[in-house]
Design an enzyme around this catalytic site. Structure first.
Site, PDB file in Angstrom:
ATOM      1  N   SER A 228       0.815  -1.219   0.000  1.00  0.00           N
ATOM      2  CA  SER A 228       0.000   0.000   0.000  1.00  0.00           C
ATOM      3  C   SER A 228       0.851   1.271   0.000  1.00  0.00           C
ATOM      4  O   SER A 228       1.931   1.311   0.592  1.00  0.00           O
ATOM      5  CB  SER A 228      -0.890   0.000   1.253  1.00  0.00           C
ATOM      6  OG  SER A 228      -1.448   1.286   1.465  1.00  0.00           O
TER       7      SER A 228
ATOM      8  N   GLN B  55       0.345  -0.598  -4.642  1.00  0.00           N
ATOM      9  CA  GLN B  55      -0.986   0.039  -4.689  1.00  0.00           C
ATOM     10  C   GLN B  55      -0.817   1.543  -4.614  1.00  0.00           C
ATOM     11  O   GLN B  55      -0.191   2.062  -3.676  1.00  0.00           O
ATOM     12  CB  GLN B  55      -1.851  -0.461  -3.524  1.00  0.00           C
ATOM     13  CG  GLN B  55      -3.231   0.195  -3.466  1.00  0.00           C
ATOM     14  CD  GLN B  55      -3.254   1.412  -2.557  1.00  0.00           C
ATOM     15  OE1 GLN B  55      -2.535   1.449  -1.559  1.00  0.00           O
ATOM     16  NE2 GLN B  55      -4.048   2.414  -2.906  1.00  0.00           N
TER      17      GLN B  55
ATOM     18  N   TYR C  68      -2.373   5.325  -4.284  1.00  0.00           N
ATOM     19  CA  TYR C  68      -3.381   6.368  -4.078  1.00  0.00           C
ATOM     20  C   TYR C  68      -2.800   7.610  -4.734  1.00  0.00           C
ATOM     21  O   TYR C  68      -1.685   8.029  -4.393  1.00  0.00           O
ATOM     22  CB  TYR C  68      -3.567   6.654  -2.585  1.00  0.00           C
ATOM     23  CG  TYR C  68      -4.470   5.690  -1.850  1.00  0.00           C
ATOM     24  CD1 TYR C  68      -5.723   5.341  -2.340  1.00  0.00           C
ATOM     25  CD2 TYR C  68      -4.066   5.159  -0.620  1.00  0.00           C
ATOM     26  CE1 TYR C  68      -6.552   4.476  -1.634  1.00  0.00           C
ATOM     27  CE2 TYR C  68      -4.887   4.295   0.090  1.00  0.00           C
ATOM     28  CZ  TYR C  68      -6.141   3.959  -0.418  1.00  0.00           C
ATOM     29  OH  TYR C  68      -6.950   3.106   0.272  1.00  0.00           O
TER      30      TYR C  68
ATOM     31  N   THR D  73      -6.146   2.464  -6.820  1.00  0.00           N
ATOM     32  CA  THR D  73      -7.409   2.300  -6.083  1.00  0.00           C
ATOM     33  C   THR D  73      -8.365   3.435  -6.407  1.00  0.00           C
ATOM     34  O   THR D  73      -8.010   4.608  -6.247  1.00  0.00           O
ATOM     35  CB  THR D  73      -7.123   2.240  -4.567  1.00  0.00           C
ATOM     36  OG1 THR D  73      -6.284   1.115  -4.324  1.00  0.00           O
ATOM     37  CG2 THR D  73      -8.405   2.100  -3.762  1.00  0.00           C
TER      38      THR D  73
ATOM     39  N   ASP E 164     -11.830   3.260  -5.360  1.00  0.00           N
ATOM     40  CA  ASP E 164     -13.045   3.248  -4.526  1.00  0.00           C
ATOM     41  C   ASP E 164     -12.899   4.070  -3.247  1.00  0.00           C
ATOM     42  O   ASP E 164     -13.714   3.958  -2.342  1.00  0.00           O
ATOM     43  CB  ASP E 164     -13.460   1.799  -4.190  1.00  0.00           C
ATOM     44  CG  ASP E 164     -12.403   1.050  -3.392  1.00  0.00           C
ATOM     45  OD1 ASP E 164     -11.438   1.688  -2.913  1.00  0.00           O
ATOM     46  OD2 ASP E 164     -12.544  -0.179  -3.237  1.00  0.00           O
TER      47      ASP E 164
ATOM     48  N   LYS F 118      -8.243  -1.059  -9.028  1.00  0.00           N
ATOM     49  CA  LYS F 118      -8.795  -1.726  -7.834  1.00  0.00           C
ATOM     50  C   LYS F 118      -9.990  -0.943  -7.286  1.00  0.00           C
ATOM     51  O   LYS F 118      -9.890   0.269  -7.081  1.00  0.00           O
ATOM     52  CB  LYS F 118      -7.714  -1.812  -6.750  1.00  0.00           C
ATOM     53  CG  LYS F 118      -8.212  -2.403  -5.431  1.00  0.00           C
ATOM     54  CD  LYS F 118      -7.079  -2.610  -4.448  1.00  0.00           C
ATOM     55  CE  LYS F 118      -7.553  -3.274  -3.169  1.00  0.00           C
ATOM     56  NZ  LYS F 118      -8.183  -2.347  -2.222  1.00  0.00           N
TER      57      LYS F 118
ATOM     58  N   HIS G 152     -13.339  -2.488  -0.980  1.00  0.00           N
ATOM     59  CA  HIS G 152     -12.422  -2.048   0.065  1.00  0.00           C
ATOM     60  C   HIS G 152     -12.741  -2.764   1.393  1.00  0.00           C
ATOM     61  O   HIS G 152     -12.596  -2.184   2.475  1.00  0.00           O
ATOM     62  CB  HIS G 152     -12.528  -0.532   0.247  1.00  0.00           C
ATOM     63  CG  HIS G 152     -11.219   0.165   0.504  1.00  0.00           C
ATOM     64  ND1 HIS G 152     -10.531   0.851  -0.467  1.00  0.00           N
ATOM     65  CD2 HIS G 152     -10.475   0.293   1.623  1.00  0.00           C
ATOM     66  CE1 HIS G 152      -9.430   1.387   0.056  1.00  0.00           C
ATOM     67  NE2 HIS G 152      -9.366   1.061   1.326  1.00  0.00           N
TER      68      HIS G 152
ATOM     69  N   GLY H 289     -12.409  -9.244  -0.753  1.00  0.00           N
ATOM     70  CA  GLY H 289     -13.467  -8.877   0.182  1.00  0.00           C
ATOM     71  C   GLY H 289     -14.156 -10.132   0.689  1.00  0.00           C
ATOM     72  O   GLY H 289     -14.855 -10.816  -0.069  1.00  0.00           O
ATOM     73  N   GLY H 290     -13.929 -10.469   1.943  1.00  0.00           N
ATOM     74  CA  GLY H 290     -14.681 -11.557   2.560  1.00  0.00           C
ATOM     75  C   GLY H 290     -14.179 -12.952   2.251  1.00  0.00           C
ATOM     76  O   GLY H 290     -14.804 -13.933   2.646  1.00  0.00           O
TER      77      GLY H 290
ATOM     78  N   ARG I  79      -7.783  -8.480   5.608  1.00  0.00           N
ATOM     79  CA  ARG I  79      -7.718  -8.674   7.058  1.00  0.00           C
ATOM     80  C   ARG I  79      -7.081  -9.989   7.487  1.00  0.00           C
ATOM     81  O   ARG I  79      -6.333  -9.998   8.473  1.00  0.00           O
ATOM     82  CB  ARG I  79      -9.112  -8.519   7.670  1.00  0.00           C
ATOM     83  CG  ARG I  79      -9.690  -7.102   7.524  1.00  0.00           C
ATOM     84  CD  ARG I  79     -11.069  -7.014   8.165  1.00  0.00           C
ATOM     85  NE  ARG I  79     -11.725  -5.736   7.955  1.00  0.00           N
ATOM     86  CZ  ARG I  79     -12.462  -5.430   6.894  1.00  0.00           C
ATOM     87  NH1 ARG I  79     -12.631  -6.315   5.912  1.00  0.00           N
ATOM     88  NH2 ARG I  79     -13.035  -4.237   6.786  1.00  0.00           N
TER      89      ARG I  79
HETATM   90  C1  FNR Z   1      -7.435  -1.893   3.584  1.00  0.00           C
HETATM   91  N1  FNR Z   1      -7.624  -1.778   2.202  1.00  0.00           N
HETATM   92  C2  FNR Z   1      -6.812  -0.928   1.479  1.00  0.00           C
HETATM   93  N2  FNR Z   1      -6.928  -0.859   0.126  1.00  0.00           N
HETATM   94  C3  FNR Z   1      -6.115  -0.070  -0.595  1.00  0.00           C
HETATM   95  O1  FNR Z   1      -6.227  -0.042  -1.828  1.00  0.00           O
HETATM   96  N3  FNR Z   1      -5.168   0.692   0.044  1.00  0.00           N
HETATM   97  C4  FNR Z   1      -4.993   0.687   1.370  1.00  0.00           C
HETATM   98  O2  FNR Z   1      -4.120   1.361   1.906  1.00  0.00           O
HETATM   99  C5  FNR Z   1      -5.859  -0.128   2.138  1.00  0.00           C
HETATM  100  N4  FNR Z   1      -5.764  -0.155   3.511  1.00  0.00           N
HETATM  101  C6  FNR Z   1      -6.495  -1.052   4.229  1.00  0.00           C
HETATM  102  C7  FNR Z   1      -6.299  -1.159   5.601  1.00  0.00           C
HETATM  103  C8  FNR Z   1      -6.989  -2.110   6.336  1.00  0.00           C
HETATM  104  C9  FNR Z   1      -6.754  -2.207   7.802  1.00  0.00           C
HETATM  105  C10 FNR Z   1      -7.913  -2.970   5.686  1.00  0.00           C
HETATM  106  C11 FNR Z   1      -8.667  -4.036   6.439  1.00  0.00           C
HETATM  107  C12 FNR Z   1      -8.131  -2.850   4.335  1.00  0.00           C
HETATM  108  C13 FNR Z   1      -8.587  -2.650   1.500  1.00  0.00           C
HETATM  109  C14 FNR Z   1      -7.938  -3.978   1.120  1.00  0.00           C
HETATM  110  O3  FNR Z   1      -6.985  -3.815   0.101  1.00  0.00           O
HETATM  111  C15 FNR Z   1      -8.952  -5.001   0.617  1.00  0.00           C
HETATM  112  O4  FNR Z   1      -9.701  -4.452  -0.427  1.00  0.00           O
HETATM  113  C16 FNR Z   1      -9.896  -5.511   1.702  1.00  0.00           C
HETATM  114  O5  FNR Z   1      -9.233  -5.646   2.933  1.00  0.00           O
HETATM  115  C17 FNR Z   1     -10.463  -6.861   1.290  1.00  0.00           C
HETATM  116  O6  FNR Z   1     -11.388  -7.301   2.223  1.00  0.00           O
HETATM  117  P1  FNR Z   1     -11.050  -8.368   3.390  1.00  0.00           P
HETATM  118  O7  FNR Z   1     -10.212  -9.472   2.785  1.00  0.00           O
HETATM  119  O8  FNR Z   1     -10.346  -7.612   4.452  1.00  0.00           O
HETATM  120  O9  FNR Z   1     -12.406  -8.824   3.784  1.00  0.00           O
END
Ligand code: FNR
Length: 364
Positions: A109, A132, A134, A160, A162, A230, A254, A289-290, A312
Site C-alpha cells: 500500500s 498500490q 493512491y 485504487t 473506490d 482496484k 475495500h 473482500g470476505g 484482514r
Molecule cells: C485496507 N484496504 C486498502 N486498500 C487499498 O487499496 N489501500 C490501502 O491502503 C488499504 N488499507 C487497508 C487497511 C486495512 C486495515 C484494511 C482491512 C483494508 C482494503 C484492502 O486492500 C482489501 O480491499 C480488503 O481488505 C479486502 O477485504 P477483506 O479481505 O479484508 O475482507
C-alpha cells in the site's frame, strides 16, 4: 494460543480480537457505518453451491497459476493494507518474508508503515510484488513515487478508485489515534480532531478526489508497467476498464470500509458474468473482500477470476509475525487443494462455471 492450534483464518481473527490493542483492532476490523457490506462479502459465499464432478483421479493436485504474466504459487495475493506495523513490528516486511516460500504476491500500500525500499529486499528478486497507488493531490509526488517503485523492479501497480474520500468508520473514530503513527510513502501523520481519531480519514487527506478516467493517459505516461484498477464495483465500469486497455481489475469494495451497502464482491463477479462476459478474455479479473476459505477462492476461480486478494486475514495472521503469515498461507493452500480434489479437479486450468450452482443467487 500456540500457532499450531490455529486451524483457520477465523481462529486468527478471534485471537486478534482478544489480543490487539483497542485502536489496532478498531482500525483493522472496522468498516463503514453499519458494516453491512463487510459482512455480506463473507456471507454471500455461503449461498453459492458447488456442483462436484467426481469419480476421477485426484491424487496429484497443483494450485499454481499465473498472474500478470508471472507464475505464482497459489491463486491469491495479499491485498494492500495500511500500517501493518500496528499489529506487529515486523509489519509489511514480515508479510513479505512470510509469502516467499509459497510464492504468494504482496501488493504494498501507499500507506504502508515501511517505505517500499525496505520491504522489497525482504524477498528474493524473483518474488512478485505489486504496488498500490493512491493518487496524490500533488501529482508530482505520485510521479516521483512511481519512478522510485519502478526502480526497485516492481512492474505492476494497482490504482485504487473506490476511496476518493474515506468512508465513515465509526469504531475507528471512537478510539483515539496514536499521533506518532505515520505512513512514510505518503507523508501522512495520525491526528485526533473534532470528529475523532479515525485513521482511515485522517491518513487519507492527500488522496485526490478529482482523479478520473481522463487521468488514465497521465498514469500510463508515468507508469510503463502493468496497471490494475482496484475497486471496480459494476459491470459498466469493468467494461470501461477493458476498453481503456488496463491489464486487470480488482472487483472490490475495500472490505466494506468505504461505501456501506455497496454490493458484496461475489455479486459483482456474477454481474460481470451476466452483463459483460467479454471482459474475461480482455483483462484479468481479481476479487477481494470476505474471502476466508479455500472454497471461497475456488468459487471465484470457477466464475472466471484469475486470483483473489485477502486483506484482514493476513493482518490478523501477522499478529504471530512472519510465521503466522506462513501458517495462514499453508491453511489456505490445504483448504484450496482439498476442495479442488473434492469437486474433481487437479489443476486450475480445469475450473469452469459449470462447477458451481448459482441458482440461489441468480435473482440477485
Ligand atoms: C485496507 N484496504 C486498502 N486498500 C487499498 O487499496 N489501500 C490501502 O491502503 C488499504 N488499507 C487497508 C487497511 C486495512 C486495515 C484494511 C482491512 C483494508 C482494503 C484492502 O486492500 C482489501 O480491499 C480488503 O481488505 C479486502 O477485504 P477483506 O479481505 O479484508 O475482507
Amino acid at each position: 494460543p500456540p500457532l499450531h492450534t490455529i486451524l483457520n483464518s477465523r481462529d486468527f481473527e478471534e485471537v486478534a480480537s482478544r489480543t490487539l490493542d483497542a485502536k489496532t483492532w478498531a482500525f483493522y476490523s472496522s468498516a463503514a457505518t453499519d458494516c453491512v457490506t463487510r459482512d455480506a462479502n463473507k456471507s454471500l459465499f455461503e449461498r453459492l453451491w458447488f456442483r462436484p464432478r467426481l469419480f476421477r483421479n485426484v491424487r496429484d493436485v497443483s494450485a499454481k497459476t499465473r498472474m500478470l504474466g508471472r507464475e505464482i504459487g497459489l491463486p491469491l495475493f495479499v491485498s494492500p493494507a495500511a500500517m501493518a506495523k500496528m499489529v506487529n513490528p515486523e509489519g509489511e516486511k514480515g508479510i513479505a518474508k512470510g509469502c516467499v516460500d509459497a510464492g504468494v504476491p504482496q501488493c504494498i500500500s501507499t500507506n504502508a508503515s515501511y517505505p517500499i525500499e525496505e520491504i522489497v529486499p525482504c524477498a528474493p528478486k524473483s518474488h512478485p510484488f505489486f504496488f498500490q497507488l493512491y493518487v496524490n493531490k500533488d501529482r508530482s509526488k505520485s510521479e516521483t513515487l512511481l519512478k522510485h517503485v519502478r526502480s526497485l523492479g516492481v512492474d505492476a501497480i494497482f490504482v485504487t478508485i473506490d476511496a476518493p474520500v474515506p468512508g465513515k468508520r465509526e469504531a475507528d473514530e471512537r478510539v483515539r489515534a496514536d499521533e506518532s503513527l505515520a505512513t512514510p510513502m505518503s507523508g501522512a501523520k495520525a491526528t485526533n480532531d473534532k470528529k475523532g481519531g479515525g485513521l482511515g480519514r485522517v491518513m487519507a487527506s492527500y488522496i485526490d478526489p478529482a482523479f478520473t478516467w481522463e487521468d488514465l493517459p497521465w498514469l500510463k505516461r508515468c507508469w510503463k508497467g502493468k496497471i490494475v484498477v482496484k475497486g471496480v464495483q459494476s459491470a459498466a465500469d469493468a467494461r470501461r476498464c477493458a476498453e481503456e486497455g488496463v491489464d486487470g481489475i480488482v472487483l472490490s469494495n475495500h472490505g466494506g470500509r468505504n461505501l456501506d451497502t455497496s454490493p458484496p464482491t461475489l455479486m459483482m463477479l456474477l454481474e460481470c458474468h451476466r452483463l459483460c462476459p467479454e471482459i474475461f478474455s480482455k483483462l484479468e479479473v481479481y476479487v477481494d473482500g470476505g474471502i476466508r476459505r479455500g472454497t471461497d477462492i475456488l468459487k471465484c476461480l470457477c466464475l472466471g477470476a484469475t486470483a483473489v486478494g485477502l486483506g484482514r486475514p493476513f493482518l490478523y495472521a501477522l499478529n504471530y509475525g512472519q510465521k503466522g503469515v506462513e501458517h495462514c498461507i499453508d491453511i489456505l493452500r490445504d483448504e484450496l487443494e482439498t476442495s479442488m480434489r473434492l469437486i474433481g479437479i487437479t489443476d486450475l486450468s480445469q475450473v469452469r462455471p459449470g462447477l458451481v450452482n448459482t441458482a440461489a443467487v441468480d435473482h440477485l
